[in-house]
Design an enzyme around this catalytic site. Structure first.
Site, mmCIF file in Angstrom:
data_model
loop_
_atom_site.group_PDB
_atom_site.id
_atom_site.type_symbol
_atom_site.label_atom_id
_atom_site.label_comp_id
_atom_site.label_asym_id
_atom_site.label_seq_id
_atom_site.Cartn_x
_atom_site.Cartn_y
_atom_site.Cartn_z
ATOM 1 N N HIS A 10 35.975 -2.070 -14.340
ATOM 2 C CA HIS A 10 36.471 -3.471 -15.098
ATOM 3 C C HIS A 10 36.460 -4.621 -12.977
ATOM 4 O O HIS A 10 37.136 -4.415 -12.146
ATOM 5 C CB HIS A 10 38.012 -3.857 -15.181
ATOM 6 C CG HIS A 10 38.317 -5.162 -15.501
ATOM 7 N ND1 HIS A 10 39.114 -5.622 -17.177
ATOM 8 C CD2 HIS A 10 38.013 -6.344 -14.731
ATOM 9 C CE1 HIS A 10 39.573 -7.077 -16.229
ATOM 10 N NE2 HIS A 10 39.357 -7.608 -15.598
ATOM 11 N N HIS A 49 34.667 -7.793 -11.138
ATOM 12 C CA HIS A 49 34.205 -9.725 -11.189
ATOM 13 C C HIS A 49 33.368 -8.994 -10.124
ATOM 14 O O HIS A 49 33.564 -9.492 -8.701
ATOM 15 C CB HIS A 49 35.388 -10.639 -10.995
ATOM 16 C CG HIS A 49 35.645 -10.437 -12.349
ATOM 17 N ND1 HIS A 49 36.330 -10.896 -13.122
ATOM 18 C CD2 HIS A 49 37.123 -9.584 -12.749
ATOM 19 C CE1 HIS A 49 36.827 -11.119 -14.588
ATOM 20 N NE2 HIS A 49 37.850 -10.487 -14.579
ATOM 21 N N LYS A 66 33.418 -8.454 -23.910
ATOM 22 C CA LYS A 66 34.935 -9.031 -23.507
ATOM 23 C C LYS A 66 35.392 -9.979 -24.109
ATOM 24 O O LYS A 66 34.629 -11.501 -24.745
ATOM 25 C CB LYS A 66 34.355 -9.213 -22.452
ATOM 26 C CG LYS A 66 36.016 -9.597 -21.494
ATOM 27 C CD LYS A 66 37.331 -8.421 -21.503
ATOM 28 C CE LYS A 66 37.763 -9.258 -21.000
ATOM 29 N NZ LYS A 66 38.288 -8.865 -19.640
ATOM 30 N N HIS A 95 40.829 -8.867 -22.514
ATOM 31 C CA HIS A 95 42.362 -9.677 -21.650
ATOM 32 C C HIS A 95 43.356 -10.026 -22.835
ATOM 33 O O HIS A 95 43.609 -10.092 -23.743
ATOM 34 C CB HIS A 95 41.528 -11.011 -20.792
ATOM 35 C CG HIS A 95 42.744 -11.100 -20.211
ATOM 36 N ND1 HIS A 95 42.586 -11.426 -18.829
ATOM 37 C CD2 HIS A 95 44.397 -11.923 -20.353
ATOM 38 C CE1 HIS A 95 43.636 -11.710 -18.497
ATOM 39 N NE2 HIS A 95 44.612 -12.068 -18.833
ATOM 40 N N HIS A 140 43.200 -4.007 -17.736
ATOM 41 C CA HIS A 140 44.273 -4.571 -16.909
ATOM 42 C C HIS A 140 45.818 -4.447 -17.191
ATOM 43 O O HIS A 140 46.212 -5.274 -17.092
ATOM 44 C CB HIS A 140 44.054 -5.493 -15.741
ATOM 45 C CG HIS A 140 44.152 -6.975 -16.558
ATOM 46 N ND1 HIS A 140 43.972 -7.105 -17.450
ATOM 47 C CD2 HIS A 140 42.594 -7.788 -16.078
ATOM 48 C CE1 HIS A 140 43.520 -8.007 -18.006
ATOM 49 N NE2 HIS A 140 42.862 -8.636 -17.377
ATOM 50 N N ASP A 187 39.570 -4.296 -11.023
ATOM 51 C CA ASP A 187 39.298 -6.087 -11.088
ATOM 52 C C ASP A 187 39.670 -6.708 -9.885
ATOM 53 O O ASP A 187 39.903 -7.803 -9.849
ATOM 54 C CB ASP A 187 41.023 -6.614 -11.823
ATOM 55 C CG ASP A 187 40.932 -7.628 -12.779
ATOM 56 O OD1 ASP A 187 39.645 -8.458 -12.824
ATOM 57 O OD2 ASP A 187 42.094 -8.079 -12.367
HETATM 58 O O1 DOR Z 1 43.780 -12.130 -11.383
HETATM 59 C C1 DOR Z 1 42.576 -12.181 -12.288
HETATM 60 N N1 DOR Z 1 41.869 -13.009 -11.804
HETATM 61 N N2 DOR Z 1 42.247 -11.471 -13.825
HETATM 62 C C2 DOR Z 1 41.443 -12.277 -14.612
HETATM 63 O O2 DOR Z 1 41.723 -11.582 -15.397
HETATM 64 C C3 DOR Z 1 40.740 -12.597 -14.120
HETATM 65 C C4 DOR Z 1 39.927 -12.679 -12.718
HETATM 66 C C5 DOR Z 1 39.059 -13.499 -12.207
HETATM 67 O O3 DOR Z 1 38.338 -13.498 -12.542
HETATM 68 O O4 DOR Z 1 39.466 -14.674 -11.522
HETATM 69 ZN ZN ZN Z 2 39.358 -9.009 -14.892
#
Ligand code: DOR
Ligand code: ZN
Length: 348
Positions: A14, A16, A100, A137, A175, A248
């Site tokens: 997971h 980004h 997702k 999510h 998460h 995450d």
């Molecule tokens: O804290 C988070 N940031 N939770 C998420 O689900 C998305 C993520 C983000 O893309 O910044």
């Molecule tokens: Zn995330």
């Protein structure tokens, strides 16, 4: 005393990494410690189609350090209008690893997410047929549901019924943040798996809000109670196959974090393995770290584990404060920046 541990190279299930200059700035940190990562599709605009994902994958590959063997795994951002045929094409062509779900407005860049769960049933049925994974999510964002209960309500109201309606579909509750979520995953394994972040095992809402408001502890799902934190630590360090690593890591420009309407997310890729090792050591479970970080995730996704290894050494190092991002983003703060960590991941 254990002073080092060698494990198969972990994967991040997971992650980004964003796009543009931010992607270039953050990608090398993950490529250093992880063999593969599931890249979240919540870009602006989101990665909704096979064509979007092919183009994004090219930008990701271009952001990798020369000679890196890191493999990005892409996901499809589910909307009310996602076409099952395009999802099938993306999966058959090896572009999409999974789909997702963002409930609309549940978190960062989720405005285009799902508003009506009846509309996504044809996609879920197709994924079940194909053997494709469904990443969620998992929060119920009905405004009458308290933010600390969102995960539990989602499991009760939606995920539970879906596991029965689509018995051949494999789910990942992303998460995990609550004891309710942990217990739900265990009760529905192996059909359901769950990723666990470093920060949900480190902090409680008292750390976040109890001594001044710490905007860098603001994440979604929000950090919860000590009972929840303990359940997450026990689950991750248990070695049970349904729990696996997902950082995450979610970088944001400083201005967006420190805003009147702050944005959720922590950039933790540079320190994630150091934090996981510390948690496992504190729980007396270093011997289970490889299962959590490198074996359980591939098993749930039906993929082989990595063959090369990584070594984690018990030695102190100081975390850099921030990364510079050329252009309007300017910089992003690193989780634990300026602090001393006790474990360090070194390349194999
Ligand atoms: O804290 C988070 N940031 N939770 C998420 O689900 C998305 C993520 C983000 O893309 O910044
Ligand atoms: Zn995330």
């Amino acid at each position: 005393m254990v002073d080092h541990i060698t494990i198969r190279k972990p994967d991040d299930w997971h992650l980004h990494v964003r796009d543009g200059e931010m992607l270039k700035a953050v990608m090398p940190y993950t490529a250093r410690h992880f063999g593969r990562a599931i890249l979240m599709p919540n870009l602006t605009p989101p990665v909704c189609t096979t064509a979007d994902a092919i183009a994004y994958r090219e930008r990701v590959m271009a952001a990798l350090p020369k000679g890196s063997a890191f493999k990005p795994l892409l996901t499809c951002y589910l909307t009310d209008d996602t076409d099952p045929n395009d999802v099938e094409r993306g999966f058959r062509e090896g572009v999409f690893t999974g789909v997702k779900l963002y409930p609309a407005n549940a978190t960062t860049y989720s405005a285009a997410g799902v508003t009506d769960y009846n509309k996504i049933k044809p996609v879920l049925a197709r994924m079940e047929k194909l053997g494709m994974r469904f990443l969620m999510h998992g929060e119920d964002v009905d405004p009458t549901v308290d933010i600390f209960d969102r995960e539990a309500r989602f499991c009760e109201k939606y995920l539970g019924p879906w596991t029965k309606e689509f018995p051949g579909l494999k789910f990942i509750l992303e998460h995990l943040s609550s004891k309710d979520g942990v217990d739900f995953v265990r009760a529905h394994a192996p059909q359901v798996g769950g990723t666990i972040t470093p920060y949900h095992m480190e902090f409680t809402r008292t750390d976040w809000l109890g001594w001044g408001l710490k905007p860098y502890m603001y994440v979604m799902p929000v950090i919860k109670t000590e009972k929840d934190r303990q359940a997450l630590r026990k689950a991750a360090t248990s070695g049970e196959a349904c729990y696996f690593l997902g950082t995450d890591s979610a970088p944001h420009p400083v201005a967006k974090k420190l805003s009147v309407n702050g944005i959720p997310g922590i950039f933790n890729a540079p320190v994630a393995m150091a934090v996981y090792a510390k948690v496992f050591e504190e729980e007396g479970a270093l011997a289970k770290l490889e299962a959590f970080a490198s074996l359980n995730g591939p098993k749930h996704y039906g993929l082989p584990p990595n063959t090369i290894t990584i070594t984690l050494e018990k030695r102190t190092w100081k975390v850099p404060e921030e990364i510079k991002v050329p252009g309007p983003d300017e910089r992003a703060l690193i989780h634990h920046g300026g602090e001393t960590m006790t474990w360090q991941a070194v390349a194999s």
